[in-house]
Scaffold this active site. Structure first.
Site: not given
Ligand code: AMO
Length: 441
Positions: A208, A210, A216-217, A356, A359, A407
């Site tokens: 990703r 980001e 958290r990424h 989170e 998903s 995570r």
């Protein structure tokens, strides 16, 4: 004489052993020297007189007798604390240069950049190793749980030609004459493979782009993906995910007692059933609890996630909570819109300890409806041709989920930054440039 492992010496009192490993610490008391030796199974104290000088982290071989320690010198903190090795010979196999910092303390006490800049070294510290032992158990438990339910493991490609999750957070790759990207998610592959194997899972890297630096990424993360067919409802997805998560907790509880103890961590608390809230219900609760009116928002902000986890733990006795029915148009095209109110979809996030963890949800499986969504989402059919091919020829009602391994590890151990839960974390700044010179031109 064969090599003995540190973990096996406790019941060899009076016997001779040959250990090989790293020097964890050296304490020089004049004539007598204490050397703590570390191998993959543990640490043990060795003691000898008139030893050659040896520096911490050197690789050594120690031959000596296993002796019981006097009662008052027993160290209850380590498994081998009741014995020590009386050194007969110590041979240096590979000497270590002087260390840039002290590695012999219970905690490394380094700031994050230093911890990561010296990764090849800092990972040797028992507390750092513990993080990745826990992570390995998490990933293995994910595998075991799904294998028990007849899922087939597959290897997802990392170079892909479409952007399954949409959005700008994608790395473009120079790939001959094609447009290509690093995979954001194996989503389209796992769904189309339901048409082949019925139940599939994969453990793979996702990428990703980001652009923000958060705790958290990562730009490269490990995704634990599962997808399965013949579901009766989106709730079957929750049930399967809950079963997997419970299995992960149970394995970490069994296999990682020492590792959890090093961090003073406890497993997340679970009630009989993980609570499920629709997005709008969660927003209502947050409004009631805090007075912050976020009821018209299309998603939860990080502080909302923290608040709803607090609610779940206080009111339901669960550190985990599912949030369902996110806004359909905020999710990728494959989301199944709730027929009762298509504004919201059968999509579900699992939140744990304020963040989170995953998903997932039910996906569309009707070919015509998928085509319709593709157009509504402004995509082109030809970009997802292979995906469509699968659904054109029959795929059962399906759903799945993806847990982020870093995570989960981070929140299981109470780490402050996700980078600590990645062996070689990638973010906007960090890409191990010091390894790039190793390729011969
Ligand atoms: P999503 O984009 O929410 O869903 O990703 C799934 C999970 O992967 C982890 N994750 C990350 N971890 C660290 N750094 C990142 N940049 C990052 N991005 C994602 C999170 C997240 O919950 N295709 C769907 C999954 C599905 O529906 O099955 C997807 O990719 O823990």
């Amino acid at each position: 004489m064969e090599r003995n492992l540190v973990g096996d010496v406790v019941d060899k009192i009076g016997g001779k052993v040959r250990l090989k490993g790293w020097v964890d610490t050296v304490r020089d008391h004049g004539k007598i020297t204490f050397v703590d030796l570390r191998d993959r199974t543990g640490i043990i104290q060795c003691v000898g007189a008139n030893l050659e000088r040896v520096s911490p982290e050197s690789v050594v071989e120690v031959i000596g007798m296993v002796a019981a320690r006097p009662e008052k010198l027993i160290n209850p903190k380590i498994k081998t604390g009741s014995v020590e090795i009386q050194i007969e010979s110590l041979k240096i196999i590979s000497p270590a240069a002087e260390l840039p910092f002290d590695m012999g303390t219970d905690d490394l006490n380094l700031d994050l950049p230093t911890l990561l800049d010296y990764r090849a070294l800092t990972l040797r510290h028992p507390k750092q190793q513990a993080i990745f032992k826990v992570q390995a158990v998490i990933i293995n438990a994910f595998r075991q749980a799904l294998l028990k339910k007849d899922f087939v493991e597959f290897q997802a490609p990392s170079i892909i030609s479409s952007v399954p999750e949409g959005g700008a957070e994608v790395f473009k790759v120079k790939y001959f004459d094609h447009e290509a990207y690093l995979s954001q998610s194996p989503q389209l592959y796992k769904s189309l493979l339901v048409g082949v194997f019925e139940r599939v899972f994969s453990v793979n890297q996702i990428f990703r782009a980001e652009p923000s630096v958060t705790t958290r990424h990562l730009t490269e993360a490990t995704s634990l993906d599962a997808e399965f067919g013949f579901i009766d409802s989106w709730k079957d997805v929750l049930e399967m995910e809950e079963y997997v998560v419970r299995h992960i907790f149970s394995e970490v509880g069994k296999e990682c007692k020492n590792e959890l103890a090093l961090f003073g961590a406890t497993l997340p608390t679970l009630s009989d059933k993980i609570p499920v809230l629709k997005l709008r219900q969660a927003q209502e609760i947050i409004f009631e609890r805090t007075g912050r009116d976020i009821r018209a928002e299309k998603d939860l902000a990080p502080e909302d996630e923290r608040e709803i986890c607090k609610w779940s733990s206080e009111e339901k006795g669960s550190d985990l909570v599912f949030i369902s029915h996110f806004v359909t148009k905020k999710k990728p095209f494959y989301v199944y819109a709730d027929p009762e109110d298509p504004t919201y979809g059968f999509s579900v996030d699992l939140l744990g300890r304020g963040v989170e963890w995953s998903s997932g949800g039910q996906r569309l499986n009707d070919y015509e409806e998928i085509i319709e969504h593709i157009h509504d989402w402004g995509l082109k059919e030809k970009d997802v041709e292979l995906y469509l091919q699968s659904f054109k020829y029959g795929v059962p009602p399906l759903g799945g989920f993806a847990l982020g391994a870093e995570r989960v590890t981070m929140h299981m151990l109470g780490l402050k930054n996700i980078r600590e839960a990645s062996l070689f974390p990638r973010d906007m700044e960090r890409i191990d440039t010091r390894l790039s010179e190793t390729t011969q031109k």
